[in-house]
Design an enzyme around this catalytic site. Structure first.
Site, PDB file in Angstrom:
ATOM      1  N   GLY A   1       0.821  -1.216   0.000  1.00  0.00           N
ATOM      2  CA  GLY A   1       0.000   0.000   0.000  1.00  0.00           C
ATOM      3  C   GLY A   1       0.851   1.259   0.000  1.00  0.00           C
ATOM      4  O   GLY A   1       0.496   2.292   0.582  1.00  0.00           O
TER       5      GLY A   1
ATOM      6  N   TYR B   1     -15.454  -2.489   7.992  1.00  0.00           N
ATOM      7  CA  TYR B   1     -14.091  -2.019   8.276  1.00  0.00           C
ATOM      8  C   TYR B   1     -13.716  -2.323   9.722  1.00  0.00           C
ATOM      9  O   TYR B   1     -12.636  -2.834  10.008  1.00  0.00           O
ATOM     10  CB  TYR B   1     -14.031  -0.526   8.016  1.00  0.00           C
ATOM     11  CG  TYR B   1     -12.698   0.130   8.220  1.00  0.00           C
ATOM     12  CD1 TYR B   1     -12.490   1.008   9.281  1.00  0.00           C
ATOM     13  CD2 TYR B   1     -11.650  -0.076   7.334  1.00  0.00           C
ATOM     14  CE1 TYR B   1     -11.275   1.651   9.462  1.00  0.00           C
ATOM     15  CE2 TYR B   1     -10.425   0.567   7.496  1.00  0.00           C
ATOM     16  CZ  TYR B   1     -10.250   1.439   8.567  1.00  0.00           C
ATOM     17  OH  TYR B   1      -9.047   2.085   8.730  1.00  0.00           O
TER      18      TYR B   1
END
Ligand code: VAH
Length: 313
Positions: free
Chosen positions: A8, A141
């Site tokens: 990422g 999440y």
């Protein structure tokens, strides 16, 4: 940490952490990866490889080929995107995490992945939220983050992998815009203040959330990873926060520099309900005690730095 694989690397944290780690540990010792490739500094100023974190074999091969001793796993979908695409979020956030933990186990790497205040839910105490408390998140999440904390602790207890994590608040920065988060408003407001001297917030007045300036977040990651592991009572993951703010608090801080700045509201019910399920203000005392966490930027200092930097950007 000597040789680091980062996933990422083109995201909001990754783009700045890669640059910082390259300064601290040497450019050739930080292998940046991301699912896409751009002509950014992250790609140009050191080793970069395209990597989809759901590809376990490729992740292992990159880590082995580069003889890494540390994995910093950042690739994930954030809260609002995860709520819109829950199954994709589960597969990417948890599949990527398992692959990164397995790679760390097989290659004996130290391991970091961020958790979030999103790991807490509506039944969590909202003020001075303790390090150890009830965690029943109601978002995909949050389910990913609390599962990730438990999985990372499992890899430490079962396999001896040196896993460490931070429950990040909303992060505010000027290098890379966040994408798909609930706290993104706290970044957008500064860009809009510079461009239009006004901002329409999708998070409602009086909605308090923990926030932190990116320089403090980067230092917290490095300080935690360099801390003496024998002194850590917790591992996954530490509460860390620098401030608790609502949109009007940020607006007031901007108005010190731009008195004409105006804030109004068009509340997004999805992101508002996510925000309301999170704490107002968490307690960072465990991080302070166990590895010396300290935030340098408060709201006023962050606001001045954000506005000054964005004006020149
Ligand atoms: C999000 N920026 O909004 C992330 C973060 C605490 C918020 O996890 O999803």
């Amino acid at each position: 940490m000597k040789k680091i694989l980062l996933t990422g690397a083109l995201g909001q944290i990754g783009s700045e952490l890669t640059t910082k780690l390259r300064h601290v540990y040497g450019s050739d010792n930080v292998i940046a990866t991301d699912i896409r490739e751009t002509d950014s500094a992250v790609v140009k100023n050191g080793p970069f490889e395209k990597l989809d974190v759901t590809d376990a074999e490729k992740m292992f091969d990159i880590a082995k080929k580069n003889n890494v001793d540390t994995i910093i796993h950042l690739a994930a979908l954030l809260s609002a995107t995860a709520e819109a695409k829950p199954l994709l979020a589960w597969n990417l956030n948890m599949g990527g995490l398992v692959n990164a933990l397995e790679t760390a186990r097989e290659l004996d790497c130290q391991f970091f992945t961020p958790s979030s205040i999103g790991a807490f839910g509506p039944s969590t105490p909202k003020d001075s939220t303790p390090q150890d408390t009830i965690m029943r998140p109601t978002t995909m999440y949050g389910v990913n983050k609390v599962s990730g904390e438990l999985l990372s602790d499992y890899y430490f207890n079962k396999f001896g992998v040196d896993t460490r994590g931070l429950r990040f608040p909303g992060l505010i920065s000027y290098e890379t815009l966040p994408g798909g988060g609930t706290t993104d408003y706290a970044v957008e407001i500064y860009y809009e203040a510079i461009k239009n001297n006004r901002y329409t917030s999708y998070i409602g007045e009086g909605t308090h959330m923990d926030m932190m300036y990116m320089p403090d977040a980067l230092n917290a990651i490095i300080d935690l990873m360099e801390a003496d592991g024998s002194k850590l009572e917790h591992r996954n993951s530490f509460n860390v926060s620098a401030m608790s703010v609502a949109p009007e608090d940020i607006a007031k801080a901007i108005q010190v520099h731009q008195p004409e700045f105006t804030l109004n509201y068009e509340v997004d019910p999805v992101r508002q309900s996510i925000a309301e399920s999170w704490p107002n203000a968490i307690d960072s005392s465990a991080a302070m005690k166990e590895w010396g966490f300290k935030a340098e930027f408060d709201l006023a200092k962050m606001t001045k730095d954000m506005l000054d930097t964005l004006k020149n950007k």
